[in-house]
Design a protein around this motif. Structure first.
Motif, PDB file in Angstrom:
ATOM      1  N   VAL A   1     -78.044  10.257  85.896  1.00 43.87           N
ATOM      2  CA  VAL A   1     -77.412  11.302  86.832  1.00 43.87           C
ATOM      3  C   VAL A   1     -76.056  10.667  87.103  1.00 43.87           C
ATOM      4  CG1 VAL A   1     -77.375  12.586  89.343  1.00 43.87           C
ATOM      5  CG2 VAL A   1     -79.409  11.999  87.939  1.00 43.87           C
ATOM      6  N   ALA A   2     -75.118  11.641  86.869  1.00 41.32           N
ATOM      7  CA  ALA A   2     -73.591  11.192  87.413  1.00 41.32           C
ATOM      8  C   ALA A   2     -73.207  11.924  88.718  1.00 41.32           C
ATOM      9  CB  ALA A   2     -72.937  11.875  86.194  1.00 41.32           C
ATOM     10  N   SER A   3     -73.543  12.880  89.154  1.00 41.40           N
ATOM     11  CA  SER A   3     -73.278  13.365  90.532  1.00 41.40           C
ATOM     12  C   SER A   3     -74.187  14.377  90.883  1.00 41.40           C
ATOM     13  CB  SER A   3     -71.910  13.896  90.275  1.00 41.40           C
ATOM     14  OG  SER A   3     -71.791  15.304  89.666  1.00 41.40           O
ATOM     15  N   LEU A   4     -74.136  14.158  92.392  1.00 43.20           N
ATOM     16  CA  LEU A   4     -75.102  15.082  93.322  1.00 43.20           C
ATOM     17  C   LEU A   4     -74.369  16.306  93.773  1.00 43.20           C
ATOM     18  CD1 LEU A   4     -77.902  15.346  94.235  1.00 43.20           C
ATOM     19  CD2 LEU A   4     -77.315  14.030  96.414  1.00 43.20           C
ATOM     20  N   GLY A   5     -74.954  17.387  93.363  1.00 41.68           N
ATOM     21  CA  GLY A   5     -74.359  18.663  94.022  1.00 41.68           C
ATOM     22  C   GLY A   5     -74.850  18.752  95.281  1.00 41.68           C
ATOM     23  N   THR A   6     -73.999  18.684  96.302  1.00 44.36           N
ATOM     24  CA  THR A   6     -74.236  18.675  97.856  1.00 44.36           C
ATOM     25  C   THR A   6     -73.679  20.089  98.406  1.00 44.36           C
ATOM     26  OG1 THR A   6     -72.262  17.622  98.308  1.00 44.36           O
ATOM     27  CG2 THR A   6     -74.170  16.198  98.095  1.00 44.36           C
ATOM     28  N   GLY A   7     -74.652  20.414  99.635  1.00 46.97           N
ATOM     29  CA  GLY A   7     -74.279  21.616 100.290  1.00 46.97           C
ATOM     30  C   GLY A   7     -73.996  21.421 101.704  1.00 46.97           C
ATOM     31  N   THR A   8     -74.696  22.047 102.597  1.00 47.01           N
ATOM     32  CA  THR A   8     -74.468  21.791 104.129  1.00 47.01           C
ATOM     33  C   THR A   8     -75.112  20.643 104.604  1.00 47.01           C
ATOM     34  OG1 THR A   8     -74.442  24.436 104.327  1.00 47.01           O
ATOM     35  CG2 THR A   8     -74.868  22.927 106.268  1.00 47.01           C
ATOM     36  N   SER A   9     -74.388  19.869 105.335  1.00 42.06           N
ATOM     37  CA  SER A   9     -74.721  18.652 106.113  1.00 42.06           C
ATOM     38  C   SER A   9     -74.877  19.084 107.650  1.00 42.06           C
ATOM     39  CB  SER A   9     -74.148  17.374 105.691  1.00 42.06           C
ATOM     40  OG  SER A   9     -72.709  17.641 105.795  1.00 42.06           O
TER      41      SER A   9
ATOM     42  N   VAL B   1     -79.374  20.418  99.047  1.00 46.54           N
ATOM     43  CA  VAL B   1     -78.964  19.947  97.449  1.00 46.54           C
ATOM     44  C   VAL B   1     -78.990  21.064  96.563  1.00 46.54           C
ATOM     45  CG1 VAL B   1     -79.250  18.369  95.560  1.00 46.54           C
ATOM     46  CG2 VAL B   1     -79.478  17.753  98.176  1.00 46.54           C
ATOM     47  N   VAL B   2     -77.997  21.311  95.942  1.00 41.88           N
ATOM     48  CA  VAL B   2     -77.841  22.574  95.014  1.00 41.88           C
ATOM     49  C   VAL B   2     -78.171  22.057  93.618  1.00 41.88           C
ATOM     50  CG1 VAL B   2     -76.261  23.956  96.516  1.00 41.88           C
ATOM     51  CG2 VAL B   2     -75.304  22.391  94.718  1.00 41.88           C
ATOM     52  N   GLY B   3     -77.890  20.853  93.220  1.00 42.39           N
ATOM     53  CA  GLY B   3     -78.401  20.350  91.821  1.00 42.39           C
ATOM     54  C   GLY B   3     -77.844  18.948  91.483  1.00 42.39           C
ATOM     55  N   PHE B   4     -77.877  18.886  90.004  1.00 42.44           N
ATOM     56  CA  PHE B   4     -77.398  17.473  89.437  1.00 42.44           C
ATOM     57  C   PHE B   4     -76.504  17.673  88.349  1.00 42.44           C
ATOM     58  CE2 PHE B   4     -81.657  17.364  91.652  1.00 42.44           C
ATOM     59  CZ  PHE B   4     -81.512  16.185  92.374  1.00 42.44           C
ATOM     60  N   THR B   5     -75.791  16.837  88.042  1.00 45.32           N
ATOM     61  CA  THR B   5     -74.962  16.651  87.063  1.00 45.32           C
ATOM     62  C   THR B   5     -75.167  15.204  86.158  1.00 45.32           C
ATOM     63  OG1 THR B   5     -73.213  18.149  87.858  1.00 45.32           O
ATOM     64  CG2 THR B   5     -72.492  16.692  85.864  1.00 45.32           C
ATOM     65  N   LEU B   6     -75.453  15.484  84.780  1.00 44.43           N
ATOM     66  CA  LEU B   6     -76.044  14.233  84.278  1.00 44.43           C
ATOM     67  C   LEU B   6     -74.804  13.671  83.631  1.00 44.43           C
ATOM     68  CD1 LEU B   6     -79.467  15.531  82.433  1.00 44.43           C
ATOM     69  CD2 LEU B   6     -79.059  14.434  84.814  1.00 44.43           C
ATOM     70  N   ALA B   7     -74.878  12.431  82.945  1.00 47.61           N
ATOM     71  CA  ALA B   7     -73.836  11.715  82.611  1.00 47.61           C
ATOM     72  C   ALA B   7     -73.584  12.446  81.147  1.00 47.61           C
ATOM     73  CB  ALA B   7     -74.069  10.251  82.120  1.00 47.61           C
ATOM     74  N   ASP B   8     -74.278  13.070  80.416  1.00 48.14           N
ATOM     75  CA  ASP B   8     -73.875  13.742  79.303  1.00 48.14           C
ATOM     76  C   ASP B   8     -72.947  14.983  79.514  1.00 48.14           C
ATOM     77  OD1 ASP B   8     -75.891  15.363  80.291  1.00 48.14           O
ATOM     78  OD2 ASP B   8     -77.034  15.041  78.365  1.00 48.14           O
ATOM     79  N   GLY B   9     -73.033  15.393  80.872  1.00 51.16           N
ATOM     80  CA  GLY B   9     -71.907  16.591  81.130  1.00 51.16           C
ATOM     81  C   GLY B   9     -73.010  17.734  81.433  1.00 51.16           C
ATOM     82  N   SER B  10     -74.152  17.690  81.272  1.00 53.16           N
ATOM     83  CA  SER B  10     -75.186  18.884  81.527  1.00 53.16           C
ATOM     84  C   SER B  10     -75.155  19.073  83.009  1.00 53.16           C
ATOM     85  CB  SER B  10     -76.486  18.787  80.794  1.00 53.16           C
ATOM     86  OG  SER B  10     -77.169  17.537  80.907  1.00 53.16           O
ATOM     87  N   SER B  11     -75.457  20.188  83.468  1.00 52.20           N
ATOM     88  CA  SER B  11     -75.894  20.554  84.894  1.00 52.20           C
ATOM     89  C   SER B  11     -77.040  21.224  85.054  1.00 52.20           C
ATOM     90  CB  SER B  11     -74.603  21.441  85.332  1.00 52.20           C
ATOM     91  OG  SER B  11     -73.324  20.824  85.491  1.00 52.20           O
ATOM     92  N   ILE B  12     -77.844  20.774  85.943  1.00 58.85           N
ATOM     93  CA  ILE B  12     -79.063  21.330  86.456  1.00 58.85           C
ATOM     94  C   ILE B  12     -79.135  21.840  87.999  1.00 58.85           C
ATOM     95  CG2 ILE B  12     -81.652  20.927  86.612  1.00 58.85           C
ATOM     96  CD1 ILE B  12     -81.136  18.551  84.452  1.00 58.85           C
ATOM     97  N   ASN B  13     -79.237  23.201  87.984  1.00 60.07           N
ATOM     98  CA  ASN B  13     -79.149  23.682  89.176  1.00 60.07           C
ATOM     99  C   ASN B  13     -80.489  24.396  89.660  1.00 60.07           C
ATOM    100  OD1 ASN B  13     -76.394  23.486  89.453  1.00 60.07           O
ATOM    101  ND2 ASN B  13     -75.820  25.227  88.001  1.00 60.07           N
ATOM    102  N   VAL B  14     -80.543  24.417  91.194  1.00 57.79           N
ATOM    103  CA  VAL B  14     -81.941  24.821  91.597  1.00 57.79           C
ATOM    104  C   VAL B  14     -82.038  26.190  91.323  1.00 57.79           C
ATOM    105  CG1 VAL B  14     -83.366  24.895  93.655  1.00 57.79           C
ATOM    106  CG2 VAL B  14     -81.945  22.945  93.180  1.00 57.79           C
ATOM    107  N   GLU B  15     -80.988  27.156  91.577  1.00 55.76           N
ATOM    108  CA  GLU B  15     -81.121  28.648  91.371  1.00 55.76           C
ATOM    109  C   GLU B  15     -81.272  28.982  90.197  1.00 55.76           C
ATOM    110  OE1 GLU B  15     -78.442  32.506  92.782  1.00 55.76           O
ATOM    111  OE2 GLU B  15     -77.510  30.570  92.810  1.00 55.76           O
ATOM    112  N   SER B  16     -80.663  28.479  89.073  1.00 55.13           N
ATOM    113  CA  SER B  16     -80.667  28.867  87.721  1.00 55.13           C
ATOM    114  C   SER B  16     -81.794  28.046  86.710  1.00 55.13           C
ATOM    115  CB  SER B  16     -79.359  28.979  86.974  1.00 55.13           C
ATOM    116  OG  SER B  16     -78.950  27.539  86.868  1.00 55.13           O
ATOM    117  N   ASP B  17     -82.219  27.086  87.127  1.00 58.05           N
ATOM    118  CA  ASP B  17     -82.878  26.048  86.218  1.00 58.05           C
ATOM    119  C   ASP B  17     -84.312  25.919  87.114  1.00 58.05           C
ATOM    120  OD1 ASP B  17     -81.308  25.897  84.314  1.00 58.05           O
ATOM    121  OD2 ASP B  17     -79.985  24.442  85.646  1.00 58.05           O
TER     122      ASP B  17
END
Length: 348
Positions: A243-251, A276-292
């Protein structure tokens, strides 16, 4: 001579016979006789000698207390032997020193009178007091009136604010989370005494940043780092990319649950929840809760379900797309208290 002897006899006889009329006649007759006869001066009567006044005891006491008369000064040597200089009489005392005359009294200013209480104890006349300046002041300008109306800024030292009592966070001290502690938050019933603003976590030997800063408390920061570390390990093992980054929402947000007009306050209001709305991997792919989230068997679906399950082991509340429609596009995680012992968990 016979005439002088006869006149007094006739006068006495006239007065005895007619007393009332004789008084008027005697007055006129006596004036006539005085004009004829030569005037004789009456012998001057001796005056009684004045009686000396009795001595005053106060004067005698003052005389006794007075200083004795000064002794004559000795004659200078060689003075008066040859008759060149006059001798100083021995019986005469030294002449007293001249006494300075008192200054004339200062007249009172016109229109003013001095009170007895203002005069000196020894009778000294005080000087007149200065009159205050009563000249009329010019009218103040509007700018000056506004300046007087404004309160003056305090010129003293700036007051030192009181101490703020906060609690240190082990995750911040160890470097597990990247961020800083900020001032206490107080918004009505909402607030946090020791809030943190974090921007990343350091897990599995690398740093995973957040899409936006997160305001949370220390307990949530530590649990969040542990949870992201598990997801990162799974992604690296199954998808061959960490995982390269964490997609964050309301805190932190002061509101009721589900943003309702009434009801319980959400854990977001206490910096105790995160979306948390999703994750971004080191290879550039994005995984989102709503779509995946679906299909569940896809690699992205399996990673999201693994993340949901791992969160249930770290937080007391985990809500996802299967909980309700309000969470179909994100995971809600918090450390709210459930049950009487705060050990119950909600995982949906």
């Amino acid at each position: 001579m016979a005439m002088r002897t006869l006149l007094p006899a006739l006068t006495a006889l006239f007065l005895v016979t007619t007393p009332v009329a004789a008084q008027d006649f005697f007055g006129s007759f006596e004036d006539f006789v005085e004009e004829l006869l030569p005037q004789r001066q009456a012998p001057e009567r001796p005056r009684p000698a004045p009686v000396p006044a009795a001595p005053d005891p106060a004067d005698e006491a003052g005389a006794e207390d007075a200083d004795p008369p000064p002794m004559p000064r000795p004659r200078p040597v060689g003075l008066g032997e040859d008759g060149d200089a006059a001798e100083m009489p021995e019986d005469e005392p030294n002449p007293p020193p001249p006494v300075a005359e008192p200054p004339p009294p200062i007249p009172d200013p016109p229109g003013e009178a001095l009170d007895d209480a203002d005069a000196g104890v020894d009778g000294d006349i005080p000087l007149p007091q200065e009159r205050p300046d009563v000249s009329p002041e010019p009218p103040a300008s509007p700018a000056a009136e506004e300046a007087e109306a404004e309160p003056a800024a305090p010129s003293g030292p700036t007051a030192v604010p009181g101490r703020i009592y906060q609690t240190a966070c082990p995750a911040l001290l160890s470097g597990t989370v990247v961020g800083e502690m900020v001032a206490p938050i107080a918004e009505g019933i909402c607030g946090e005494r020791s809030p943190l603003v974090i921007t990343a976590v350091r897990v599995n030997g690398h740093e995973i940043g957040f899409s936006s800063p997160v305001t949370t408390n220390c307990a949530m920061a530590g649990a969040l780092a542990d949870w992201v570390g598990e997801v990162d390990a799974y992604a690296n093992a199954v998808l061959d990319s960490p995982v390269a980054s964490l997609g964050t929402g309301t805190s932190m947000m002061c509101r009721n649950r589900y943003s309702a007009a009434d009801g319980f306050v959400s854990e977001h209001g206490f910096a105790n929840a995160l979306d948390v709305v999703g994750f971004t991997l080191a290879d550039g792919s994005s995984i989102n809760v709503e779509s995946d989230w679906l299909p569940a068997a896809a690699p992205e679906g399996r990673l999201l379900r693994q993340a949901h399950g791992a969160a249930c082991g770290r937080f007391t509340t985990v809500l996802g797309p299967e909980a309700n429609a309000d969470h179909e596009d994100h995971f809600h995680v918090d450390l709210g208290c459930h049950g009487q012992t705060c050990t119950a968990q909600i995982c949906e």
